[in-house]
Design a protein around this motif. Structure first.
Motif, PDB file in Angstrom:
ATOM      1  N   LEU A   8       0.845  -1.182   0.000  1.00  0.00           N
ATOM      2  CA  LEU A   8       0.000   0.000   0.000  1.00  0.00           C
ATOM      3  C   LEU A   8       0.886   1.239   0.000  1.00  0.00           C
ATOM      4  O   LEU A   8       1.763   1.373   0.857  1.00  0.00           O
ATOM      5  CB  LEU A   8      -0.909  -0.006   1.223  1.00  0.00           C
ATOM      6  CG  LEU A   8      -2.091   0.972   1.215  1.00  0.00           C
ATOM      7  CD1 LEU A   8      -3.095   0.567   0.142  1.00  0.00           C
ATOM      8  CD2 LEU A   8      -2.757   1.013   2.585  1.00  0.00           C
ATOM      9  N   SER A   9       0.656   2.170  -0.944  1.00  0.00           N
ATOM     10  CA  SER A   9       1.562   3.300  -1.134  1.00  0.00           C
ATOM     11  C   SER A   9       0.793   4.582  -1.408  1.00  0.00           C
ATOM     12  O   SER A   9      -0.290   4.556  -1.999  1.00  0.00           O
ATOM     13  CB  SER A   9       2.506   3.033  -2.322  1.00  0.00           C
ATOM     14  OG  SER A   9       3.179   1.799  -2.183  1.00  0.00           O
ATOM     15  N   ALA A  14       0.657  13.333 -10.514  1.00  0.00           N
ATOM     16  CA  ALA A  14       1.153  14.486 -11.261  1.00  0.00           C
ATOM     17  C   ALA A  14       1.310  15.629 -10.267  1.00  0.00           C
ATOM     18  O   ALA A  14       0.705  15.623  -9.195  1.00  0.00           O
ATOM     19  CB  ALA A  14       0.198  14.873 -12.390  1.00  0.00           C
ATOM     20  N   TYR A  15       2.114  16.623 -10.598  1.00  0.00           N
ATOM     21  CA  TYR A  15       2.268  17.780  -9.719  1.00  0.00           C
ATOM     22  C   TYR A  15       0.976  18.585  -9.682  1.00  0.00           C
ATOM     23  O   TYR A  15       0.315  18.773 -10.702  1.00  0.00           O
ATOM     24  CB  TYR A  15       3.410  18.666 -10.205  1.00  0.00           C
ATOM     25  CG  TYR A  15       4.768  17.994 -10.152  1.00  0.00           C
ATOM     26  CD1 TYR A  15       5.298  17.550  -8.946  1.00  0.00           C
ATOM     27  CD2 TYR A  15       5.521  17.818 -11.311  1.00  0.00           C
ATOM     28  CE1 TYR A  15       6.543  16.927  -8.900  1.00  0.00           C
ATOM     29  CE2 TYR A  15       6.764  17.203 -11.271  1.00  0.00           C
ATOM     30  CZ  TYR A  15       7.273  16.757 -10.066  1.00  0.00           C
ATOM     31  OH  TYR A  15       8.501  16.144 -10.008  1.00  0.00           O
ATOM     32  N   GLY A  16       0.621  19.047  -8.475  1.00  0.00           N
ATOM     33  CA  GLY A  16      -0.594  19.845  -8.377  1.00  0.00           C
ATOM     34  C   GLY A  16      -1.277  19.721  -7.032  1.00  0.00           C
ATOM     35  O   GLY A  16      -0.618  19.600  -5.990  1.00  0.00           O
ATOM     36  N   GLY A  17      -2.622  19.723  -7.048  1.00  0.00           N
ATOM     37  CA  GLY A  17      -3.426  19.725  -5.838  1.00  0.00           C
ATOM     38  C   GLY A  17      -3.618  18.352  -5.244  1.00  0.00           C
ATOM     39  O   GLY A  17      -3.005  17.355  -5.677  1.00  0.00           O
ATOM     40  N   PHE A  18      -4.512  18.274  -4.253  1.00  0.00           N
ATOM     41  CA  PHE A  18      -4.751  17.012  -3.559  1.00  0.00           C
ATOM     42  C   PHE A  18      -5.293  15.934  -4.491  1.00  0.00           C
ATOM     43  O   PHE A  18      -5.135  14.741  -4.214  1.00  0.00           O
ATOM     44  CB  PHE A  18      -5.723  17.232  -2.401  1.00  0.00           C
ATOM     45  CG  PHE A  18      -5.146  18.032  -1.267  1.00  0.00           C
ATOM     46  CD1 PHE A  18      -3.974  17.641  -0.648  1.00  0.00           C
ATOM     47  CD2 PHE A  18      -5.788  19.171  -0.815  1.00  0.00           C
ATOM     48  CE1 PHE A  18      -3.436  18.360   0.407  1.00  0.00           C
ATOM     49  CE2 PHE A  18      -5.266  19.909   0.240  1.00  0.00           C
ATOM     50  CZ  PHE A  18      -4.084  19.509   0.846  1.00  0.00           C
ATOM     51  N   ASP A  19      -5.943  16.333  -5.560  1.00  0.00           N
ATOM     52  CA  ASP A  19      -6.504  15.348  -6.486  1.00  0.00           C
ATOM     53  C   ASP A  19      -5.420  14.549  -7.200  1.00  0.00           C
ATOM     54  O   ASP A  19      -5.722  13.539  -7.853  1.00  0.00           O
ATOM     55  CB  ASP A  19      -7.412  16.037  -7.509  1.00  0.00           C
ATOM     56  CG  ASP A  19      -6.664  17.066  -8.352  1.00  0.00           C
ATOM     57  OD1 ASP A  19      -5.893  17.865  -7.769  1.00  0.00           O
ATOM     58  OD2 ASP A  19      -6.843  17.070  -9.579  1.00  0.00           O
ATOM     59  N   LYS A  20      -4.167  14.975  -7.068  1.00  0.00           N
ATOM     60  CA  LYS A  20      -3.055  14.261  -7.712  1.00  0.00           C
ATOM     61  C   LYS A  20      -2.501  13.144  -6.824  1.00  0.00           C
ATOM     62  O   LYS A  20      -1.621  12.392  -7.241  1.00  0.00           O
ATOM     63  CB  LYS A  20      -1.931  15.230  -8.065  1.00  0.00           C
ATOM     64  CG  LYS A  20      -2.370  16.433  -8.900  1.00  0.00           C
ATOM     65  CD  LYS A  20      -3.029  16.031 -10.211  1.00  0.00           C
ATOM     66  CE  LYS A  20      -3.417  17.271 -11.017  1.00  0.00           C
ATOM     67  NZ  LYS A  20      -4.155  16.916 -12.258  1.00  0.00           N
ATOM     68  N   ILE A  21      -3.032  13.030  -5.601  1.00  0.00           N
ATOM     69  CA  ILE A  21      -2.571  11.986  -4.682  1.00  0.00           C
ATOM     70  C   ILE A  21      -3.523  10.805  -4.723  1.00  0.00           C
ATOM     71  O   ILE A  21      -4.742  10.981  -4.662  1.00  0.00           O
ATOM     72  CB  ILE A  21      -2.488  12.521  -3.238  1.00  0.00           C
ATOM     73  CG1 ILE A  21      -1.483  13.659  -3.132  1.00  0.00           C
ATOM     74  CG2 ILE A  21      -2.098  11.401  -2.275  1.00  0.00           C
ATOM     75  CD1 ILE A  21      -1.427  14.279  -1.753  1.00  0.00           C
ATOM     76  N   GLN A  22      -2.999   9.614  -4.834  1.00  0.00           N
ATOM     77  CA  GLN A  22      -3.800   8.395  -4.774  1.00  0.00           C
ATOM     78  C   GLN A  22      -3.104   7.374  -3.876  1.00  0.00           C
ATOM     79  O   GLN A  22      -1.878   7.319  -3.816  1.00  0.00           O
ATOM     80  CB  GLN A  22      -3.993   7.787  -6.171  1.00  0.00           C
ATOM     81  CG  GLN A  22      -4.834   8.627  -7.108  1.00  0.00           C
ATOM     82  CD  GLN A  22      -5.079   7.922  -8.435  1.00  0.00           C
ATOM     83  OE1 GLN A  22      -4.730   6.752  -8.606  1.00  0.00           O
ATOM     84  NE2 GLN A  22      -5.679   8.643  -9.378  1.00  0.00           N
ATOM     85  N   VAL A  23      -3.905   6.591  -3.161  1.00  0.00           N
ATOM     86  CA  VAL A  23      -3.370   5.475  -2.382  1.00  0.00           C
ATOM     87  C   VAL A  23      -3.595   4.208  -3.192  1.00  0.00           C
ATOM     88  O   VAL A  23      -4.735   3.868  -3.526  1.00  0.00           O
ATOM     89  CB  VAL A  23      -4.054   5.383  -1.012  1.00  0.00           C
ATOM     90  CG1 VAL A  23      -3.504   4.185  -0.231  1.00  0.00           C
ATOM     91  CG2 VAL A  23      -3.840   6.665  -0.226  1.00  0.00           C
ATOM     92  N   ILE A 328      -4.697  13.229   2.844  1.00  0.00           N
ATOM     93  CA  ILE A 328      -5.140  14.586   2.512  1.00  0.00           C
ATOM     94  C   ILE A 328      -5.485  15.360   3.781  1.00  0.00           C
ATOM     95  O   ILE A 328      -5.076  16.512   3.959  1.00  0.00           O
ATOM     96  CB  ILE A 328      -6.339  14.543   1.545  1.00  0.00           C
ATOM     97  CG1 ILE A 328      -5.879  14.001   0.181  1.00  0.00           C
ATOM     98  CG2 ILE A 328      -6.956  15.931   1.379  1.00  0.00           C
ATOM     99  CD1 ILE A 328      -6.997  13.820  -0.823  1.00  0.00           C
ATOM    100  N   GLU A 329      -6.222  14.732   4.702  1.00  0.00           N
ATOM    101  CA  GLU A 329      -6.554  15.388   5.963  1.00  0.00           C
ATOM    102  C   GLU A 329      -5.286  15.704   6.760  1.00  0.00           C
ATOM    103  O   GLU A 329      -5.171  16.782   7.360  1.00  0.00           O
ATOM    104  CB  GLU A 329      -7.486  14.512   6.796  1.00  0.00           C
ATOM    105  CG  GLU A 329      -8.886  14.333   6.206  1.00  0.00           C
ATOM    106  CD  GLU A 329      -8.978  13.141   5.272  1.00  0.00           C
ATOM    107  OE1 GLU A 329      -7.927  12.700   4.748  1.00  0.00           O
ATOM    108  OE2 GLU A 329     -10.105  12.657   5.064  1.00  0.00           O
ATOM    109  N   ALA A 330      -4.339  14.769   6.753  1.00  0.00           N
ATOM    110  CA  ALA A 330      -3.087  14.983   7.482  1.00  0.00           C
ATOM    111  C   ALA A 330      -2.294  16.140   6.879  1.00  0.00           C
ATOM    112  O   ALA A 330      -1.737  16.979   7.601  1.00  0.00           O
ATOM    113  CB  ALA A 330      -2.251  13.704   7.457  1.00  0.00           C
TER     114      ALA A 330
END
Length: 347
Positions: A8-9, A14-23, A328-330
């Motif tokens: 799990l990672s 891509a560079y940018g906002g929170f929408d660019k982060i996925q687990v 994202i909350e963290a």
């Protein structure tokens, strides 16, 4: 170790906002190279450098997608054939200087791992390397801190600020002036801050001058921009102003081009004639470069920090612990300066 071959990672798409982060669950290398070890990650430290990376202020090569995270702690579950200083079952902290540690299992160079004291928890270990090494080098190597001097610490409730306060107070008769929002003043005084100043006050620098009319010996700055310009003017003759970060460039979820310009403009206004006339030092610090270019000094500093930890002179404060799925909350808690101490992520 889990029978699963996926880890799990926290992945930056891509560079940018929170929408660019996925687990995501990603395959991982189960057999380390000769000089590597496989780590079962237990905790990860969250830093402003992670925000810089996500927003593209710090570019990683190769670019996204890649796993986030610059420091972690965990258990050694497998060692490479040439590794002699670590064994299976060792509890270690890991600091690589490049992203890739916000994951359940990861192969890293054995030289990036350090066995932690028995009394140190995994959360404390994940909170330790970046914050305490940054504070240590700024105060002692660049700052040349000595007894009876005065240190100005902005964001005194943050991870680096918390560490810098403890390290500064390890020197006899050092006076610490700490900046923080009023709701954090009682807590930072408990950590050793002698004079608390409201960081939200637009005239915070005038308050510092009232508290220390002769000027401070060492002033740290995490923001750059106009704040760093003002920080320099608070330093006395033979004093040191040390720039560590560029938090002032962050505005919401993405980089602010206007803030970048303002930060660059004010930070670039370092006039050599002013340095000469005021006998003042203006310096910067980058931990990854020290780790890469001065590995022996890096290791010596870490050994000294562990000694101070065992003597209970320094102790990380864990603000909060979040799962990878709460990244994202963290991150919002960190970027909005709500934390007191270190924000931790766990798989």
């Amino acid at each position: 170790m889990s029978d699963s071959v996926s880890s799990l990672s926290v992945v930056l798409k891509a560079y940018g906002g929170f929408d660019k982060i996925q687990v995501q669950s990603l395959p991982y290398k189960t057999v380390p190279d000769d000089n590597q070890v496989l780590i079962n990650v237990k905790a990860c430290g969250l830093n402003f450098a992670d925000i810089y990376t996500r927003q593209g202020l710090v570019r990683n090569e190769p670019g996204p997608p890649f796993t986030m995270g610059l420091e972690c702690s965990g258990l050694v579950v497998r060692v490479g054939s040439k590794v002699e200083n670590l064994k299976e079952g060792d509890r270690v902290m890991v600091h690589t200087g490049t992203p890739g540690l916000q994951t359940e299992f990861v192969c890293v160079e054995a030289s990036d791992c350090t066995v932690i004291p028995e009394s140190m928890s995994f959360n404390e270990a994940a909170a330790f390397p970046i914050n305490y090494l940054t504070a240590y080098f700024c105060l002692f190597d660049i700052g040349n801190l000595r007894s009876s001097q005065t240190v100005l610490i902005p964001s005194a409730a943050g991870g680096v600020g918390w560490a810098a306060t403890q390290l500064a107070k390890s020197v006899p008769d050092v006076r610490v002036i700490g900046l923080a929002s009023p709701g954090k003043h009682e807590t930072i005084r408990g950590n050793g801050v002698d004079v608390t100043i409201d960081s939200l006050d637009p005239c915070w620098d005038e308050a510092v001058k009232i508290a220390c009319p002769e000027g401070v010996d060492i002033a740290l700055d995490f923001t750059s921009g106009d704040n760093f310009k003002r920080t320099q003017n608070l330093v006395k003759d033979l004093g040191r102003a040390i720039l560590i970060g560029a938090n002032d460039m962050i505005s919401g979820e993405t980089l602010s081009l206007w803030r970048i310009f303002c930060s660059w403009w004010y930070s670039s206004m370092v006039k050599p004639i002013d340095l000469v006339l005021n006998s003042r030092v203006v310096a910067g610090f980058h931990l990854t470069h020290v780790k890469t270019r001065l590995p022996e000094r890096y290791r010596d500093a870490l050994i000294h920090l562990f000694e101070l930890y065992r003597q209970n002179v320094i102790r990380p404060r864990i603000d909060s612990t979040w799962t990878f799925h709460q990244v994202i909350e963290a991150t919002k808690r960190l970027s909005e300066r709500e934390n007191i101490g270190k924000v931790i992520l766990t798989p």
